[in-house]
Design a protein around this motif. Structure first.
Motif, PDB file in Angstrom:
ATOM      1  N   ASP A  59       7.368 -11.542  -0.186  1.00  0.00           N
ATOM      2  CA  ASP A  59       8.528 -10.846  -0.729  1.00  0.00           C
ATOM      3  C   ASP A  59       8.512  -9.429  -0.170  1.00  0.00           C
ATOM      4  OD1 ASP A  59      10.417  -9.464  -2.230  1.00  0.00           O
ATOM      5  OD2 ASP A  59       9.928 -10.504  -4.096  1.00  0.00           O
ATOM      6  N   ALA A  60       9.513  -9.076   0.622  1.00  0.00           N
ATOM      7  CA  ALA A  60       9.533  -7.775   1.286  1.00  0.00           C
ATOM      8  C   ALA A  60       9.476  -6.616   0.307  1.00  0.00           C
ATOM      9  CB  ALA A  60      10.778  -7.658   2.166  1.00  0.00           C
ATOM     10  N   ARG A  61       9.795  -6.849  -0.954  1.00  0.00           N
ATOM     11  CA  ARG A  61       9.745  -5.761  -1.927  1.00  0.00           C
ATOM     12  C   ARG A  61       8.318  -5.278  -2.181  1.00  0.00           C
ATOM     13  NH1 ARG A  61      13.174  -8.590  -6.626  1.00  0.00           N
ATOM     14  NH2 ARG A  61      11.838 -10.292  -5.888  1.00  0.00           N
ATOM     15  N   GLU A  62       7.327  -6.102  -1.855  1.00  0.00           N
ATOM     16  CA  GLU A  62       5.950  -5.662  -2.076  1.00  0.00           C
ATOM     17  C   GLU A  62       5.501  -4.612  -1.065  1.00  0.00           C
ATOM     18  OE1 GLU A  62       2.400  -8.052  -0.876  1.00  0.00           O
ATOM     19  OE2 GLU A  62       3.850  -9.683  -0.710  1.00  0.00           O
ATOM     20  N   LEU A  63       6.334  -4.345  -0.059  1.00  0.00           N
ATOM     21  CA  LEU A  63       6.000  -3.327   0.924  1.00  0.00           C
ATOM     22  C   LEU A  63       6.256  -1.917   0.408  1.00  0.00           C
ATOM     23  CD1 LEU A  63       7.440  -4.908   4.205  1.00  0.00           C
ATOM     24  CD2 LEU A  63       5.223  -5.297   3.101  1.00  0.00           C
ATOM     25  N   ASP A  64       7.003  -1.784  -0.658  1.00  0.00           N
ATOM     26  CA  ASP A  64       7.312  -0.456  -1.194  1.00  0.00           C
ATOM     27  C   ASP A  64       6.030   0.310  -1.493  1.00  0.00           C
ATOM     28  OD1 ASP A  64       9.951  -1.196  -1.053  1.00  0.00           O
ATOM     29  OD2 ASP A  64      10.169  -1.571  -3.210  1.00  0.00           O
ATOM     30  N   GLY A  65       5.962   1.524  -0.967  1.00  0.00           N
ATOM     31  CA  GLY A  65       4.804   2.372  -1.202  1.00  0.00           C
ATOM     32  C   GLY A  65       3.702   2.237  -0.173  1.00  0.00           C
ATOM     33  N   ALA A  68       3.866   3.924   6.293  1.00  0.00           N
ATOM     34  CA  ALA A  68       5.006   3.600   7.154  1.00  0.00           C
ATOM     35  C   ALA A  68       4.659   2.620   8.270  1.00  0.00           C
ATOM     36  CB  ALA A  68       5.599   4.884   7.727  1.00  0.00           C
ATOM     37  N   GLN A  71       4.376  -0.913   6.831  1.00  0.00           N
ATOM     38  CA  GLN A  71       5.671  -1.489   6.512  1.00  0.00           C
ATOM     39  C   GLN A  71       6.370  -1.990   7.773  1.00  0.00           C
ATOM     40  OE1 GLN A  71       8.339   0.332   3.741  1.00  0.00           O
ATOM     41  NE2 GLN A  71       6.753   1.635   2.825  1.00  0.00           N
ATOM     42  N   ARG A  72       6.341  -1.185   8.834  1.00  0.00           N
ATOM     43  CA  ARG A  72       6.972  -1.608  10.092  1.00  0.00           C
ATOM     44  C   ARG A  72       6.326  -2.879  10.616  1.00  0.00           C
ATOM     45  NH1 ARG A  72       6.824   4.030  11.268  1.00  0.00           N
ATOM     46  NH2 ARG A  72       4.964   3.730  12.555  1.00  0.00           N
ATOM     47  N   ARG A  75       7.464  -5.965   8.555  1.00  0.00           N
ATOM     48  CA  ARG A  75       8.874  -6.256   8.809  1.00  0.00           C
ATOM     49  C   ARG A  75       9.085  -6.823  10.209  1.00  0.00           C
ATOM     50  NH1 ARG A  75      11.483  -4.185   4.441  1.00  0.00           N
ATOM     51  NH2 ARG A  75      10.545  -2.360   3.431  1.00  0.00           N
ATOM     52  N   ASP A  80      11.348 -12.271   5.370  1.00  0.00           N
ATOM     53  CA  ASP A  80      11.332 -12.348   3.912  1.00  0.00           C
ATOM     54  C   ASP A  80      11.389 -13.804   3.476  1.00  0.00           C
ATOM     55  OD1 ASP A  80      11.224 -11.317   1.389  1.00  0.00           O
ATOM     56  OD2 ASP A  80      13.371 -10.902   1.242  1.00  0.00           O
TER      57      ASP A  80
END
Length: 292
Positions: A59-65, A68, A71-72, A75, A80
Motif C-alpha cells: 500500500d503506497a500510503r505506508e511510504l509516508d514519512g 525521500a 520513497q522514490r 514508487r 500500488d
C-alpha cells in the motif's frame, strides 16, 4: 612403445575413477542440499497464523514519512497493490573468487532459494576450477543459523563454517543486502526500518530473532538501489574470523512480474585499504512466489 598400452589403461582407469567420484559426490551433495531446503521451507511463516498480522499487499500510503530516496525507490520498483513477495527462485551465473586476499576468478552457476517470512536463503553453486573438477558451495541462512560449506566434487571439504553469532549475522546480512531482488521485504510493513542520511542514501535496519543489523543503501538518479555497504561483516581468513567493511553494487534493472529488480551485481570486501571484489554475477532466471 611397450609403455603405450599401460599408459592408455592407466588413463582410462583414472577417467573412470573421476567419473565415479563425481557421480557419487553429486548424489551426496544433492541429498544434503535437499535436506537444507526442507529445513528452510519448514521455517516459513507466510502460510501460518503468524502471517495474518502482516499485510499481503503493498500500500503506497505506508511510504509516508520515509526518507525521500526510499520513497522514490519504492514508487519506481513497485506498483500500488503489488502482492508481497514471500519466496523466490533465483538463478545466477558469473565469476567467483574463492581467495579472501587475491583475485582468483572462476566461472560459477548457482540456484538460490529465498524466503522472506521468516528471512532465509539457500545458495547452491558450482564453481569450475579445472576441466572435470568442480567445487560445490552452499551458503545459507536458515532458522537463524548460518552455514558456509565448500567441497571439491561435493566430497572433499575445503571450508565448513556454521552456527550463530557472527556466522549467522553475516549470512542474514547477505539476505538483507540482496533484498533488491525481492524488494517488498524492504517495506516498513515487513519490518524494515529506514533512517535518512541524504538525498541519495539511507540506512535500513532489519531484525531476525536476536540478530539486528543496519546497512547503508545508496540510490541512483533513476531512484533505484545502486549500492549497499556494511562497515563490518565477519569472514574466515585462514582459521580466524576477520571483520571488514563489505559492499556491493546493483545495475541493469529489469521488470519481472511487474517488479523492477537488478539483473547484474558485484560484491566486494574492503581489506588493507583496497577494494577486493569476489562476486560478479548476472540473474539468468527469477521466479517469485507471492501472498494470495
Amino acid at each position: 612403445m611397450p609403455w603405450l598400452p599401460w599408459f592408455v589403461s592407466t588413463a582410462c582407469a583414472l577417467v573412470l575413477a573421476l567419473v565415479g567420484i563425481t557421480a557419487f559426490g553429486q548424489r551426496r551433495w544433492a541429498a544434503r542440499v535437499l535436506a537444507l531446503q526442507r529445513t528452510l521451507e519448514a521455517g516459513r511463516v507466510d502460510a501460518g497464523p503468524a502471517a495474518t498480522a502482516l499485510p499481503t499487499r503493498y500500500d503506497a500510503r505506508e511510504l509516508d514519512g520515509l526518507p525521500a530516496p526510499v520513497q522514490r525507490y519504492f514508487r519506481t520498483v513497485l506498483k500500488d497493490g503489488q502482492p508481497i513477495i514471500t519466496a523466490a527462485w533465483i538463478d545466477t551465473e558469473g565469476r567467483f573468487s574463492l581467495s579472501p586476499t587475491a583475485a582468483q576468478w572462476k566461472p560459477f552457476a548457482a540456484r538460490q532459494r529465498v524466503i522472506t517470512r521468516r528471512p532465509g536463503f539457500l545458495w547452491d553453486a558450482r564453481i569450475s576450477m579445472l576441466p572435470g573438477v568442480t567445487v560445490r558451495v552452499v551458503d545459507s541462512y536458515i532458522a537463524g543459523r548460518g552455514l558456509l560449506r565448500a567441497a571439491v566434487q561435493g566430497l572433499f571439504s575445503m571450508a565448513a563454517l556454521q552456527g550463530d553469532g557472527e556466522v549467522a549475522r553475516g549470512e542474514f546480512m547477505r539476505w538483507f543486502a540482496e533484498a533488491a531482488w525481492y524488494p517488498t521485504a524492504l517495506l516498513p510493513s515487513q519490518g524494515t526500518q529506514w533512517q535518512a542520511v541524504d538525498d541519495r542514501s539511507a540506512r535500513a535496519t532489519a531484525a531476525d530473532g536476536p540478530i539486528r543489523l543496519t546497512l547503508l543503501f545508496s540510490f541512483n538518479d533513476a531512484g533505484l538501489i545502486s549500492a549497499f555497504r556494511a562497515e563490518a561483516r565477519g569472514a574466515m581468513v585462514g582459521r580466524q574470523m576477520v571483520m571488514a567493511p563489505w559492499e556491493g553494487s546493483w545495475s541493469n534493472y529489469q521488470a519481472h512480474d511487474g517488479v523492477m529488480v537488478p539483473c547484474t551485481g558485484e560484491v566486494a570486501w574492503m581489506r588493507d585499504g583496497a577494494r577486493r571484489p569476489y562476486f560478479v554475477g548476472a540473474v539468468t532466471a527469477l521466479k517469485f512466489e507471492c501472498s494470495p
